[in-house]
Design a protein around this motif. Sequence first.
Motif, PDB file in Angstrom:
ATOM      1  N   PHE A   1       5.637 -32.250 -51.354  1.00 35.65           N
ATOM      2  CA  PHE A   1       4.198 -32.314 -51.304  1.00 35.65           C
ATOM      3  C   PHE A   1       3.805 -33.750 -51.630  1.00 35.65           C
ATOM      4  O   PHE A   1       4.625 -34.527 -52.123  1.00 35.65           O
ATOM      5  CB  PHE A   1       3.553 -31.373 -52.334  1.00 35.65           C
TER       6      PHE A   1
ATOM      7  N   GLN B   1       0.227 -36.280 -53.039  1.00 34.94           N
ATOM      8  CA  GLN B   1      -1.152 -36.323 -53.511  1.00 34.94           C
ATOM      9  C   GLN B   1      -1.623 -37.763 -53.535  1.00 34.94           C
ATOM     10  O   GLN B   1      -1.065 -38.596 -54.258  1.00 34.94           O
ATOM     11  CB  GLN B   1      -1.286 -35.704 -54.895  1.00 34.94           C
TER      12      GLN B   1
ATOM     13  N   ARG C   1      -3.452 -32.108 -53.636  1.00 37.99           N
ATOM     14  CA  ARG C   1      -2.047 -32.125 -53.247  1.00 37.99           C
ATOM     15  C   ARG C   1      -1.889 -31.399 -51.918  1.00 37.99           C
ATOM     16  O   ARG C   1      -2.471 -30.335 -51.702  1.00 37.99           O
ATOM     17  CB  ARG C   1      -1.200 -31.458 -54.320  1.00 37.99           C
ATOM     18  N   GLU C   2      -1.087 -31.967 -51.021  1.00 36.62           N
ATOM     19  CA  GLU C   2      -0.890 -31.363 -49.714  1.00 36.62           C
ATOM     20  C   GLU C   2       0.585 -31.238 -49.384  1.00 36.62           C
ATOM     21  O   GLU C   2       1.410 -32.053 -49.816  1.00 36.62           O
ATOM     22  CB  GLU C   2      -1.597 -32.181 -48.623  1.00 36.62           C
ATOM     23  N   PHE C   3       0.877 -30.235 -48.597  1.00 36.72           N
ATOM     24  CA  PHE C   3       2.235 -29.984 -48.154  1.00 36.72           C
ATOM     25  C   PHE C   3       2.672 -31.065 -47.169  1.00 36.72           C
ATOM     26  O   PHE C   3       1.882 -31.514 -46.334  1.00 36.72           O
ATOM     27  CB  PHE C   3       2.301 -28.611 -47.489  1.00 36.72           C
TER      28      PHE C   3
ATOM     29  N   TYR D   1       4.579 -38.597 -54.198  1.00 42.12           N
ATOM     30  CA  TYR D   1       5.333 -37.549 -53.505  1.00 42.12           C
ATOM     31  C   TYR D   1       6.086 -36.720 -54.539  1.00 42.12           C
ATOM     32  O   TYR D   1       6.803 -37.262 -55.383  1.00 42.12           O
ATOM     33  CB  TYR D   1       6.300 -38.171 -52.507  1.00 42.12           C
TER      34      TYR D   1
END
Length: 120
Positions: free
Chosen positions: A37, A39, A45-47, A94
Amino acid sequence: QVQLVESGGGLVQAGGSLRLSCAASGRTFSNYVMGWFRQAPGKEREFVAAIRWDGVNPYYADSVKGRFIISRDNAKNTVYLQMNSLKPEDTAVYYCAAQNGRALTRGDYWGQGTQVTVSS
């Protein structure tokens, strides 16, 4: 004690490449999906990408598809993220994550994060 330790972050120019590593320890990670993930400042936060224990059908966020490659070495309990053609919008912390099962959604275990900065 389960630990996920990321490494490989840094500063790179746009168009460059970096390879992140995540070394897992403290338990057996068979049947665990592992992945990444990220941010960025001021964002959620994103996949990014994930890969199952057997390495079949890794999957990616649309924003990195075709540029990032995820892989894992089960003998070393390590997952990698090869990042190519980096863009300034890839700048983020990350995080490595591991989750029991086939899908990486919530993350059962998390690393501390590694900073990736892409300059324009």
